[in-house]
Design an enzyme around this catalytic site. Structure first.
Site, PDB file in Angstrom:
ATOM      1  N   GLU A 201      13.473  69.932  -7.121  1.00  0.00           N
ATOM      2  CA  GLU A 201      12.451  70.568  -6.278  1.00  0.00           C
ATOM      3  C   GLU A 201      11.098  70.589  -6.985  1.00  0.00           C
ATOM      4  OE1 GLU A 201      15.837  71.540  -5.999  1.00  0.00           O
ATOM      5  OE2 GLU A 201      15.416  70.305  -4.259  1.00  0.00           O
ATOM      6  N   ASN A 285      19.116  65.283  -4.766  1.00  0.00           N
ATOM      7  CA  ASN A 285      18.198  64.885  -3.703  1.00  0.00           C
ATOM      8  C   ASN A 285      16.984  64.133  -4.253  1.00  0.00           C
ATOM      9  OD1 ASN A 285      17.456  67.756  -4.634  1.00  0.00           O
ATOM     10  ND2 ASN A 285      15.595  67.079  -3.641  1.00  0.00           N
ATOM     11  N   ASP A 327      18.210  67.384   2.204  1.00  0.00           N
ATOM     12  CA  ASP A 327      18.531  67.959   0.899  1.00  0.00           C
ATOM     13  C   ASP A 327      20.033  68.005   0.633  1.00  0.00           C
ATOM     14  OD1 ASP A 327      17.993  69.062  -1.631  1.00  0.00           O
ATOM     15  OD2 ASP A 327      18.358  71.080  -0.896  1.00  0.00           O
TER      16      ASP A 327
END
Lengths: 615, 169
Positions: A201, A285, A327
């Site tokens: 992220e 991801n 995700d």
């Protein structure tokens, strides 16, 4: 009788562990032949989380009681599980990642405690709580003493003397200034320890790194994207679904330099097949969560990797979710089993993915054998194409209505199942070689997902989507299930609805019992064959740790860490709400904070003496 | 009025001016400047019509909060196991304090706490929408805005679009 025998075996084994030359062989022997111990985070190399201990069985488990408990002194989410080697239990805590060595033979006193000094700023760049999934153990060899390896939040990898807790070496595996952190449990393979990273992220590029246990020197590092010398792929000999991957596949499926901040972090579990000499793990991801900003398949995010542990070269890969739009990290456990396919025993890897499909592949060749939904509500794809002649072979067939790419930037795509949490996250499954079934803790949550444009700043969140999550509509109202899975036929055998996501790792035992924890704080025991609940006990806080078992002085113990948190603690602690779903005030809407509170605690169970001795 | 859109200027002012007194101001919007609303003291605020239509800044704040902030502060600002519920704490905070904490971070680490709010001052995904996030949390905190995605919103203004383009680069 059987438990007495096991006791004798494990005592003999403890005294005999010092002569093998390779950590790998010795560790493997310990995992296979000393069921009284729990020598690696995953139970064994195959990631079974299965124990041959059977003193606690389905007929007496209802009499289980707490033997002892211990506070960890930390209040954040407690994932992972302890190790037990000989008379010592080892476990790590969430940040600040203290490590405890507890003397089981001496009233549980703390033999040593290691307290790392870390800059607390790293807390702020951990996306989903400051969890740590446990330490690894390497038995003594000629080159090094018995060693405990800790993968700290700030990516410092520390080798500690298992006897004294003294630091043997320390290395820096990444740069927390760029949002690179660590949560995963390392795995010892041969004379190396394998360590992954976190931070998808934050635009962190994933890598798996092997360190020499004796020195802490890097043996190899394999990135999840980039040119072949970074990904350690051989264009001719590394295969994807049987075909050579070709030159620089880790950049060719990206636009421009996006791969450099492309994610694919490696924060899950590692398995190892000593016969084939391959390690298996998954990648996370691709960054960002806005698919429009990274055209292409984004290889090798969302991928099962099979690599040579000596040099890191990949033998085969399989990308489950090309060009992720939801995700659905591919990091979940890779369980190795030998399963019967129409009379032919095949060596397979079984992987229940975040994306809601459970995959069974030939673990030698990477051939795709089974890809089926392990939650019937999974809707983002109709199926995975299984026809090798099709140009879609191995690809999920995406439903346009649930494609956040096709919906486009600034459009809210509603009703996607599963949510970004996945049908399961890292919470590891168990496998029983008796039933040949997989016991899988799952989430039962759906989402709305709106991608939008983001810009990258090093060390800052790089997300690019707005999410809301809610219990699966028109189901039982709860947010989880605990299921038994047949990985040959791709079928759910039984399913237990749970009010909250089952965020705890499972344990299967030869006593025909499966254990798991719940977010309300229960340790539950169920009948392996039927799923019927046999026992529950409410611990001090929600359970997101993994249940393990060990034997000490002839008695079997069950141990689990409590401490609500993790990603489950973000959404679920507050209660998920979807005003539009119109489900009414059913259980799923209740707030977890009504059920449990923060706390870090180890709880250890056993049978009353009179019951144990009658076995 | 142009100053009110120049977020980076506000940040600088807040950091040099120190912490102002806690806010207890009436959130009622008394001024509408190209779709952005302000209370009687000139602070950004929300405007929700009787049919539930929210101003675009509130909507934008919803989007940004539930992307960047919710991973710690929980969906819709209701908190998590490790970060406070901003729907409550933003009530006790001045606009200037809010801006300073988001831009500069905050650390609360001790024997019982391991809470760290990182500094987002260099992150355009947050700083370009800081007023929106503030407006959204103010609406949530006042109880005027329920959880979840606002069903109806005002259109994005040209001023907003210009600000977004120039700020995000």
């Amino acid at each position: 009788m059987k438990s007495g025998l096991l006791g004798a075996v494990s005592i003999a084994a403890v005294t005999a562990v010092a002569w093998s030359a390779s950590a790998n062989e010795q560790l493997q022997t310990m995992a296979e032949e000393q069921p009284g111990e729990w020598v690696m985070p995953t139970g064994n190399y195959a990631n079974w989380r299965y124990s041959e201990l059977d003193q606690i069985d389905k007929d007496n488990v209802d009499q289980l009681q707490v033997a002892w408990s211990m506070s960890t002194g930390v209040l954040r989410g407690h994932e992972g599980n302890p190790l037990v080697i000989g008379d010592t239990m080892y476990f790590s805590t969430p940040f600040p990642n203290n490590v405890f060595a507890v003397d089981l033979a001496n009233d549980g006193i703390i033999k040593w405690k290691y307290e790392p000094q870390q800059d607390p700023q790293v807390i702020g760049v951990m996306c989903c709580d400051t969890v740590n999934r446990g330490v690894a153990y390497a038995p003594e060899t000629d080159a090094y003493p018995a060693t405990i390896i800790l993968n700290q939040a700030d990516t410092t990898v520390v080798a500690l003397s298992a006897d004294t807790g003294q630091v043997l070496w320390e290395v820096q595996n990444g740069d927390p200034g760029k949002g690179e952190t660590a949560t995963m449990a390392p795995q010892v393979v041969k004379d190396k320890v394998l360590v992954g990273n976190s931070g998808g992220e934050y635009g962190v590029l994933g890598h798996m790194t092997a360190y020499d246990i004796a020195t802490g020197e890097v043996a190899w590092r394999a990135f999840s994207a980039g040119p072949d010398d970074m990904t350690l792929l051989d264009p001719e000999n590394t295969t994807h679904l049987g075909e050579p991957v070709g030159v620089d596949s880790g950049t060719a499926t990206w636009e421009g330099d996006q791969w450099q901040i492309g994610g694919g972090t490696t924060w899950g579990w590692i398995s190892y097949d000593p016969e084939l000499d391959l390690v298996y793990y998954g990648t996370g991801n691709p960054s960002t969560w806005n698919p429009a900003q990274r055209p292409g398949d984004n290889r090798w995010s969302m991928t099962i990797m099979a690599r040579d542990p000596d040099d890191g070269m990949a033998k085969w890969l399989y990308q489950m979710t090309p060009h992720d739009e939801w995700d659905y990290d591919g990091v979940n456990e890779m369980i190795l089993a030998d399963l019967d396919f129409e009379g032919e025993e095949r060596k397979v890897v079984v992987h229940p993915d975040r994306n809601g499909f459970a995959y069974t592949l030939d673990r030698e060749t990477g051939e795709l054998l089974v890809a089926e939904k392990y939650d019937p509500f999974v809707n983002w794809a109709t199926h995975v194409e299984m026809d090798p002649e099709s140009d879609q072979y191995g690809r999920p067939q995406v439903v346009a209505e649930y494609s956040t790419e096709q919906g486009g930037e600034d459009t809210n795509t509603a009703g996607i199942c599963p949510a970004a949490l996945g049908t399961k996250d890292q919470q590891p499954s168990a496998y029983s070689p008796e039933t040949k079934l997989f016991y899988i803790p799952t989430n039962h949550v759906c989402m709305d997902y709106e991608p939008f444009r983001v810009s990258y700043t090093a060390g800052q969140p790089y997300v690019g989507a707005t999410l809301s999550m809610y219990p699966t509509p028109e189901s039982h109202g709860g947010m989880g299930n605990f299921i038994a899975w047949d990985a040959v036929n791709g079928e759910i055998v039984w399913s237990i609805p749970e009010q909250f996501s089952v965020w705890s790792g499972a344990l299967a035992t030869a006593g025909d019992v499966v254990f798991y924890g719940t977010l309300e704080g229960y340790l539950k025991a169920v009948d392996m064959e039927t799923g019927e609940e046999l026992y529950r006990f409410k611990t001090g806080s929600g359970v997101i740790g993994n249940v393990m078992t060990y034997e000490h002085e002839g008695e079997q113990y069950i141990a689990v860490l409590s401490g609500v948190g993790g990603w489950a603690g973000i959404g679920l602690a507050a209660g998920l709400t979807d005003p539009a779903a119109g489900l009414g005030a059913v259980g799923g809407y209740a707030s977890l904070s009504d059920y449990t509170n923060l706390g870090g605690q180890l709880t250890v169970f056993k049978l009353p003496e009179e019951v144990a001795s009658s076995e | 009025m142009m100053l009110k859109h120049a977020i980076r200027g506000v940040v600088l002012a807040a950091c040099t001016a120190g912490f102002a007194s806690a806010q207890a101001a009436d959130p009622t919007a008394v001024e509408n400047d190209a779709g952005k609303y302000f209370d009687a003291e000139g602070y950004p605020t929300f405007n929700i019509a009787e049919d539930g239509t929210v101003d675009f800044h509130t909507y934008s704040g919803f989007r940004r909060f539930n992307s960047e902030c919710h991973v710690c502060h929980g969906p819709d600002g209701v908190g998590s196991t490790f970060a406070p519920a901003l729907v409550e704490s933003v009530q006790d905070m001045s606009y200037e304090d809010f801006v300073a904490v988001v831009a500069g971070g905050r650390e609360n680490v001790g024997s019982g706490n391991q809470n760290v709010m990182p500094a987002f001052g260099t992150n355009p995904n947050i700083m370009c929408y800081l007023d929106d996030i503030y407006i959204y949390l103010r609406a949530r905190g006042e109880g005027d805005l329920p959880r979840g995605r606002p069903a109806k919103k005002e259109a994005k203004s040209d001023v907003f679009a210009e600000m977004e383009d120039s700020c995000m680069g």
